[in-house]
Design a protein around this motif. Structure first.
Motif, PDB file in Angstrom:
ATOM      1  N   GLN A   7       0.832  -1.207   0.000  1.00  0.00           N
ATOM      2  CA  GLN A   7       0.000   0.000   0.000  1.00  0.00           C
ATOM      3  C   GLN A   7       0.866   1.256   0.000  1.00  0.00           C
ATOM      4  OE1 GLN A   7      -3.058   0.070   2.983  1.00  0.00           O
ATOM      5  NE2 GLN A   7      -3.575   2.195   2.606  1.00  0.00           N
ATOM      6  N   ALA A   8       1.890   1.277   0.826  1.00  0.00           N
ATOM      7  CA  ALA A   8       2.774   2.442   0.902  1.00  0.00           C
ATOM      8  C   ALA A   8       3.481   2.687  -0.430  1.00  0.00           C
ATOM      9  CB  ALA A   8       3.800   2.250   2.015  1.00  0.00           C
ATOM     10  N   LYS A   9       3.932   1.622  -1.088  1.00  0.00           N
ATOM     11  CA  LYS A   9       4.587   1.774  -2.385  1.00  0.00           C
ATOM     12  C   LYS A   9       3.623   2.327  -3.433  1.00  0.00           C
ATOM     13  CE  LYS A   9       8.320  -1.480  -2.069  1.00  0.00           C
ATOM     14  NZ  LYS A   9       9.270  -2.173  -2.893  1.00  0.00           N
ATOM     15  N   LEU A  10       2.405   1.810  -3.433  1.00  0.00           N
ATOM     16  CA  LEU A  10       1.420   2.279  -4.406  1.00  0.00           C
ATOM     17  C   LEU A  10       1.050   3.733  -4.157  1.00  0.00           C
ATOM     18  CD1 LEU A  10      -0.859  -0.874  -4.669  1.00  0.00           C
ATOM     19  CD2 LEU A  10       0.807  -0.057  -6.344  1.00  0.00           C
ATOM     20  N   GLU A  11       0.843   4.085  -2.900  1.00  0.00           N
ATOM     21  CA  GLU A  11       0.489   5.473  -2.581  1.00  0.00           C
ATOM     22  C   GLU A  11       1.623   6.434  -2.936  1.00  0.00           C
ATOM     23  OE1 GLU A  11      -2.790   4.733   0.944  1.00  0.00           O
ATOM     24  OE2 GLU A  11      -0.704   5.057   1.536  1.00  0.00           O
ATOM     25  N   ALA A  12       2.865   5.989  -2.754  1.00  0.00           N
ATOM     26  CA  ALA A  12       4.011   6.835  -3.102  1.00  0.00           C
ATOM     27  C   ALA A  12       4.190   6.933  -4.619  1.00  0.00           C
ATOM     28  CB  ALA A  12       5.284   6.285  -2.467  1.00  0.00           C
ATOM     29  N   GLY A  13       3.821   5.876  -5.328  1.00  0.00           N
ATOM     30  CA  GLY A  13       4.056   5.829  -6.770  1.00  0.00           C
ATOM     31  C   GLY A  13       2.951   6.396  -7.631  1.00  0.00           C
ATOM     32  N   ILE A  14       1.743   6.501  -7.083  1.00  0.00           N
ATOM     33  CA  ILE A  14       0.602   7.014  -7.849  1.00  0.00           C
ATOM     34  C   ILE A  14       0.145   8.310  -7.189  1.00  0.00           C
ATOM     35  CG2 ILE A  14      -1.703   6.546  -8.733  1.00  0.00           C
ATOM     36  CD1 ILE A  14       0.353   4.548  -9.791  1.00  0.00           C
ATOM     37  N   GLU A  15       0.239   9.379  -7.916  1.00  0.00           N
ATOM     38  CA  GLU A  15      -0.056  10.716  -7.390  1.00  0.00           C
ATOM     39  C   GLU A  15      -1.477  10.823  -6.841  1.00  0.00           C
ATOM     40  OE1 GLU A  15      -0.211  15.287  -9.092  1.00  0.00           O
ATOM     41  OE2 GLU A  15       0.718  13.718 -10.296  1.00  0.00           O
ATOM     42  N   GLN A  46      -3.428   0.011 -15.283  1.00  0.00           N
ATOM     43  CA  GLN A  46      -2.819  -1.179 -14.694  1.00  0.00           C
ATOM     44  C   GLN A  46      -1.306  -1.164 -14.867  1.00  0.00           C
ATOM     45  OE1 GLN A  46      -4.784  -4.726 -16.084  1.00  0.00           O
ATOM     46  NE2 GLN A  46      -6.547  -4.371 -14.771  1.00  0.00           N
ATOM     47  N   LYS A  47      -0.844  -0.750 -16.042  1.00  0.00           N
ATOM     48  CA  LYS A  47       0.596  -0.683 -16.276  1.00  0.00           C
ATOM     49  C   LYS A  47       1.258   0.314 -15.331  1.00  0.00           C
ATOM     50  CE  LYS A  47       0.794  -2.164 -21.073  1.00  0.00           C
ATOM     51  NZ  LYS A  47       1.163  -1.792 -22.450  1.00  0.00           N
ATOM     52  N   MET A  48       0.610   1.431 -15.068  1.00  0.00           N
ATOM     53  CA  MET A  48       1.155   2.432 -14.152  1.00  0.00           C
ATOM     54  C   MET A  48       1.285   1.853 -12.744  1.00  0.00           C
ATOM     55  SD  MET A  48      -0.512   6.072 -13.022  1.00  0.00           S
ATOM     56  CE  MET A  48       0.264   7.282 -14.065  1.00  0.00           C
ATOM     57  N   ILE A  49       0.257   1.143 -12.318  1.00  0.00           N
ATOM     58  CA  ILE A  49       0.266   0.544 -10.980  1.00  0.00           C
ATOM     59  C   ILE A  49       1.329  -0.552 -10.894  1.00  0.00           C
ATOM     60  CG2 ILE A  49      -1.082  -0.859  -9.364  1.00  0.00           C
ATOM     61  CD1 ILE A  49      -3.564   0.768 -10.419  1.00  0.00           C
ATOM     62  N   LEU A  50       1.377  -1.423 -11.891  1.00  0.00           N
ATOM     63  CA  LEU A  50       2.357  -2.507 -11.873  1.00  0.00           C
ATOM     64  C   LEU A  50       3.789  -1.987 -11.903  1.00  0.00           C
ATOM     65  CD1 LEU A  50       0.656  -5.146 -14.185  1.00  0.00           C
ATOM     66  CD2 LEU A  50       1.097  -5.335 -11.730  1.00  0.00           C
ATOM     67  N   ALA A  51       4.019  -0.867 -12.559  1.00  0.00           N
ATOM     68  CA  ALA A  51       5.366  -0.297 -12.619  1.00  0.00           C
ATOM     69  C   ALA A  51       5.876   0.070 -11.231  1.00  0.00           C
ATOM     70  CB  ALA A  51       5.388   0.924 -13.535  1.00  0.00           C
ATOM     71  N   THR A  52       4.963   0.423 -10.329  1.00  0.00           N
ATOM     72  CA  THR A  52       5.390   0.823  -8.978  1.00  0.00           C
ATOM     73  C   THR A  52       5.829  -0.367  -8.129  1.00  0.00           C
ATOM     74  OG1 THR A  52       3.175   0.740  -8.018  1.00  0.00           O
ATOM     75  CG2 THR A  52       3.845   2.827  -9.012  1.00  0.00           C
ATOM     76  N   VAL A  53       5.380  -1.563  -8.478  1.00  0.00           N
ATOM     77  CA  VAL A  53       5.747  -2.759  -7.703  1.00  0.00           C
ATOM     78  C   VAL A  53       6.484  -3.798  -8.556  1.00  0.00           C
ATOM     79  CG1 VAL A  53       3.952  -2.485  -5.942  1.00  0.00           C
ATOM     80  CG2 VAL A  53       3.433  -3.743  -8.044  1.00  0.00           C
ATOM     81  N   ARG A  54       6.938  -3.405  -9.735  1.00  0.00           N
ATOM     82  CA  ARG A  54       7.594  -4.347 -10.652  1.00  0.00           C
ATOM     83  C   ARG A  54       8.780  -5.059  -9.998  1.00  0.00           C
ATOM     84  NH1 ARG A  54       6.064  -7.474 -13.861  1.00  0.00           N
ATOM     85  NH2 ARG A  54       4.774  -5.847 -14.759  1.00  0.00           N
ATOM     86  N   ALA A  55       9.613  -4.344  -9.271  1.00  0.00           N
ATOM     87  CA  ALA A  55      10.786  -4.973  -8.642  1.00  0.00           C
ATOM     88  C   ALA A  55      10.363  -6.059  -7.654  1.00  0.00           C
ATOM     89  CB  ALA A  55      11.639  -3.920  -7.943  1.00  0.00           C
ATOM     90  N   ASP A  56       9.269  -5.837  -6.953  1.00  0.00           N
ATOM     91  CA  ASP A  56       8.782  -6.823  -5.985  1.00  0.00           C
ATOM     92  C   ASP A  56       8.203  -8.049  -6.681  1.00  0.00           C
ATOM     93  OD1 ASP A  56       9.303  -5.159  -3.624  1.00  0.00           O
ATOM     94  OD2 ASP A  56       7.747  -3.895  -4.489  1.00  0.00           O
TER      95      ASP A  56
END
Length: 76
Positions: A7-15, A46-56
Motif C-alpha cells: 500500500q505504501a509503495k502504491l500510494e508513493a508511486g501514484i499521485e 494497470q501498467k502504471m500501478i504494476l510499474a510501482t511494484v515491478r521490482a517486488d
C-alpha cells in the motif's frame, strides 16, 4: 511483503492516490483511486500501478496482484 508495504509503495508511486488492499502478502488485490487516471485506458492504469511494484514482482516477494484502478468520479 506485507499489505501495508505494498500500500505504501502504491500510494508513493501514484499521485494523489487512495489505496485499499485485501488478501495476504504474496497474493492480494488492490483498489487504487486517483485523479491521475483521468483520460487513461484501463490497461494504461494497470501498467502504471504494476510499474510501482515491478521490482517486488520480479524478485518474487509479490506473487500476484489483482488491480482495480478508478478515478474519484468513477467511485461516485
Amino acid at each position: 511483503m506485507t499489505l501495508a508495504e505494498i500500500q505504501a509503495k502504491l500510494e508513493a508511486g501514484i499521485e494523489d492516490s487512495t489505496v485499499t488492499m485485501e488478501g495476504d502478502g504474496c497474493n492480494c488485490s488492490t483498489l487504487v483511486v486517483s485523479p491521475a487516471f483521468v483520460g487513461m485506458s484501463l490497461l494504461a492504469r494497470q501498467k502504471m500501478i504494476l510499474a510501482t511494484v515491478r521490482a517486488d514482482i520480479d524478485s518474487g516477494e509479490l506473487h500476484a496482484l489483482s488491480i482495480k484502478a478508478r478515478t474519484p468520479e468513477e467511485m461516485t
